[in-house]
Design an enzyme around this catalytic site. Structure first.
Site, PDB file in Angstrom:
ATOM      1  N   ARG A 168       1.678   1.799  -3.528  1.00 26.09           N
ATOM      2  CA  ARG A 168       0.548   2.400  -4.258  1.00 26.09           C
ATOM      3  C   ARG A 168       0.375   3.875  -3.873  1.00 26.09           C
ATOM      4  O   ARG A 168       0.049   4.713  -4.708  1.00 26.09           O
ATOM      5  CB  ARG A 168      -0.731   1.611  -3.993  1.00 26.09           C
ATOM      6  CG  ARG A 168      -0.696   0.272  -4.724  1.00 26.09           C
ATOM      7  CD  ARG A 168      -1.979  -0.492  -4.565  1.00 26.09           C
ATOM      8  NE  ARG A 168      -3.140   0.233  -5.021  1.00 26.09           N
ATOM      9  CZ  ARG A 168      -4.381  -0.014  -4.613  1.00 26.09           C
ATOM     10  NH1 ARG A 168      -4.614  -0.974  -3.746  1.00 26.09           N
ATOM     11  NH2 ARG A 168      -5.386   0.684  -5.073  1.00 26.09           N
ATOM     12  N   SER A 173     -15.916  -2.128 -13.165  1.00 31.80           N
ATOM     13  CA  SER A 173     -16.406  -3.393 -13.704  1.00 31.80           C
ATOM     14  C   SER A 173     -17.735  -3.775 -13.059  1.00 31.80           C
ATOM     15  O   SER A 173     -18.381  -4.729 -13.496  1.00 31.80           O
ATOM     16  CB  SER A 173     -15.366  -4.492 -13.463  1.00 31.80           C
ATOM     17  OG  SER A 173     -15.042  -4.549 -12.089  1.00 31.80           O
ATOM     18  N   ASP A 205      -7.514   6.679  -4.173  1.00 33.96           N
ATOM     19  CA  ASP A 205      -6.670   7.854  -4.469  1.00 33.96           C
ATOM     20  C   ASP A 205      -7.452   9.138  -4.174  1.00 33.96           C
ATOM     21  O   ASP A 205      -8.631   9.097  -3.815  1.00 33.96           O
ATOM     22  CB  ASP A 205      -6.174   7.798  -5.934  1.00 33.96           C
ATOM     23  CG  ASP A 205      -7.311   7.918  -6.955  1.00 33.96           C
ATOM     24  OD1 ASP A 205      -8.143   8.838  -6.827  1.00 33.96           O
ATOM     25  OD2 ASP A 205      -7.364   7.093  -7.901  1.00 33.96           O
ATOM     26  N   ASN A 254     -17.356   3.289 -20.084  1.00 31.08           N
ATOM     27  CA  ASN A 254     -16.362   2.232 -19.854  1.00 31.08           C
ATOM     28  C   ASN A 254     -15.700   1.871 -21.179  1.00 31.08           C
ATOM     29  O   ASN A 254     -16.342   1.913 -22.227  1.00 31.08           O
ATOM     30  CB  ASN A 254     -17.054   0.993 -19.254  1.00 31.08           C
ATOM     31  CG  ASN A 254     -16.079   0.081 -18.546  1.00 31.08           C
ATOM     32  OD1 ASN A 254     -15.073  -0.347 -19.122  1.00 31.08           O
ATOM     33  ND2 ASN A 254     -16.339  -0.216 -17.288  1.00 31.08           N
ATOM     34  N   CYS A 264       1.144   2.083  16.942  1.00 24.94           N
ATOM     35  CA  CYS A 264       0.309   3.120  17.559  1.00 24.94           C
ATOM     36  C   CYS A 264       0.974   3.582  18.863  1.00 24.94           C
ATOM     37  O   CYS A 264       1.383   2.749  19.681  1.00 24.94           O
ATOM     38  CB  CYS A 264      -1.068   2.534  17.847  1.00 24.94           C
ATOM     39  SG  CYS A 264      -2.172   3.652  18.712  1.00 24.94           S
ATOM     40  N   ALA A 302     -12.817   7.286 -20.455  1.00 28.26           N
ATOM     41  CA  ALA A 302     -13.523   8.290 -19.645  1.00 28.26           C
ATOM     42  C   ALA A 302     -12.930   9.680 -19.862  1.00 28.26           C
ATOM     43  O   ALA A 302     -13.659  10.681 -19.856  1.00 28.26           O
ATOM     44  CB  ALA A 302     -13.427   7.907 -18.170  1.00 28.26           C
ATOM     45  N   TYR A 319       0.831  -1.209   0.000  1.00 35.62           N
ATOM     46  CA  TYR A 319       0.000   0.000   0.000  1.00 35.62           C
ATOM     47  C   TYR A 319       0.866   1.260   0.000  1.00 35.62           C
ATOM     48  O   TYR A 319       0.461   2.278  -0.569  1.00 35.62           O
ATOM     49  CB  TYR A 319      -1.001  -0.003   1.163  1.00 35.62           C
ATOM     50  CG  TYR A 319      -2.198  -0.877   0.859  1.00 35.62           C
ATOM     51  CD1 TYR A 319      -3.242  -0.410   0.071  1.00 35.62           C
ATOM     52  CD2 TYR A 319      -2.258  -2.192   1.312  1.00 35.62           C
ATOM     53  CE1 TYR A 319      -4.320  -1.224  -0.245  1.00 35.62           C
ATOM     54  CE2 TYR A 319      -3.334  -3.016   1.003  1.00 35.62           C
ATOM     55  CZ  TYR A 319      -4.359  -2.521   0.221  1.00 35.62           C
ATOM     56  OH  TYR A 319      -5.421  -3.334  -0.108  1.00 35.62           O
ATOM     57  N   HIS A 356     -14.358   2.885  -0.357  1.00 36.47           N
ATOM     58  CA  HIS A 356     -13.322   1.906   0.011  1.00 36.47           C
ATOM     59  C   HIS A 356     -12.155   2.545   0.761  1.00 36.47           C
ATOM     60  O   HIS A 356     -11.047   2.019   0.750  1.00 36.47           O
ATOM     61  CB  HIS A 356     -12.828   1.168  -1.244  1.00 36.47           C
ATOM     62  CG  HIS A 356     -13.870   0.273  -1.856  1.00 36.47           C
ATOM     63  ND1 HIS A 356     -13.753  -0.305  -3.100  1.00 36.47           N
ATOM     64  CD2 HIS A 356     -15.068  -0.161  -1.369  1.00 36.47           C
ATOM     65  CE1 HIS A 356     -14.826  -1.044  -3.353  1.00 36.47           C
ATOM     66  NE2 HIS A 356     -15.649  -0.966  -2.331  1.00 36.47           N
ATOM     67  N   CYS A 373      -1.696   2.369  21.900  1.00 34.82           N
ATOM     68  CA  CYS A 373      -1.920   0.978  22.317  1.00 34.82           C
ATOM     69  C   CYS A 373      -0.837   0.027  21.823  1.00 34.82           C
ATOM     70  O   CYS A 373      -0.839  -1.153  22.186  1.00 34.82           O
ATOM     71  CB  CYS A 373      -3.301   0.501  21.855  1.00 34.82           C
ATOM     72  SG  CYS A 373      -3.391   0.182  20.095  1.00 34.82           S
TER      73      CYS A 373
END
Ligand code: OAD
Length: 262
Positions: free
Chosen positions: A78, A205, A112, A229, A163, A247, A75, A127, A166
């Site tokens: 990304r 999709s 993003d 699409n 963290c 698009a 991640y 998401h 914790c």
């Protein structure tokens, strides 16, 4: 109606009229809207992320428990790509559309921030976003670390930070398979899908639920539906206007022919 080559004259007049008359437009975007910014989609053959990586190794809570450094590193890779990307003409056209229609609800499955960087002020991230990590133990938000220079390498293993409250690991701020969508965002978008009179789906999709149910609800309500699409989806035959193509070309064209002074 399936319009394969879109030019100013090929956006059907009925669609222009429906857009001009619409009281509430929902726009739901997926990875395809950011593809022309250089960000990979998930399921496109050869270039899709899920063609090269296994979702069960990277996008589940179990994967993070088994190999937190792999998941956090992926991640972060990304996030670095997103930071280098720029919004494209599809993001800009959606922002312009939002300024012209009476009411627009913009929802995205993308993690993003390209809609925001194009100027859209209210974006419902179904998401989550890579920019908002949080503690996997107590849920406390965590300031995303400074981007590492070497984060451009694929599958970089990086131990996630801990963290300070914790001691649990910080996790990416995205929704993984098997997890609930953020309640507030989902409620707003679900209500919008039940209220809108025009629903536009861009670059998705339409396979991943519950986001994929939104367009299906609009279809069931018999409101005008538009799908932009590059490829066909299983919804094609049930959509009012299927606009096939990139698009980044179709959306500016649509906005320009409905609002020529844009
Ligand atoms: P997909 O990769 O499943 O679908 C991307 C869609 O965009 C495909 O239908 C492509 O044909 C289309 N597309 C590609 N380039 C395009 C372009 N330039 N213009 C228009 N369309 C284009 O991505 P999503 O539908 O967004 O979830 O995937 C949904 C979710 O599945 C993601 O949010 C992610 C993934 O697993 C999680 O990680 C929870």
């Amino acid at each position: 109606m399936d319009v394969r080559t879109v030019g100013a004259l090929r956006i059907p007049e009925e669609l222009r009229g429906a857009l001009r008359a619409a009281e509430h437009v929902v726009v739901l975007t997926g990875a395809g809207v950011s593809a022309e910014s250089g960000l990979s989609t998930f399921r496109d053959r050869q270039t899709g992320l899920w063609e090269r990586f296994k979702p069960e190794d990277l996008a589940t809570a179990g994967a993070f428990e088994r190999d937190p450094a792999l998941v956090w590193g992926w991640y972060e890779w990304r996030r670095a790509q997103i930071a280098r990307a720029l919004p494209n003409s599809a993001h800009t056209a959606i922002k312009a559309l939002g300024e012209r229609v009476r009411l627009m609800t913009l929802a995205t499955q993308n993690v993003d921030d390209l809609h925001e960087r194009a100027g859209s002020t209210v974006v419902h991230h179904l998401h989550g976003t890579v920019a908002d990590p949080f503690c996997s133990g107590c849920g406390r938000p965590f300031q995303a670390p400074q981007q590492r220079r070497d984060a451009s390498g694929e599958q970089l293993h990086l131990e996630p930070p801990r963290c300070s409250d914790c001691g649990a690991r910080i996790r990416p701020g995205v929704v993984w398979f098997g997890e609930m969508l953020p309640r507030r965002e989902w409620d707003i978008v679900e209500r919008a899908a039940m209220d809108c009179d025009l629903f536009i789906s861009v670059g998705t999709s339409a396979l991943v639920y519950p986001a994929a149910s939104l367009m299906r609800r609009a279809i069931a309500r018999r409101v005008t539906t538009v799908q932009i699409n590059l490829a066909h989806t299983e919804l094609d035959s049930r959509i009012t206007f299927v606009l096939r193509g990139p698009a980044g070309s179709i959306l500016p064209e649509l906005v320009k022919c409905v609002y020529p002074d844009q």
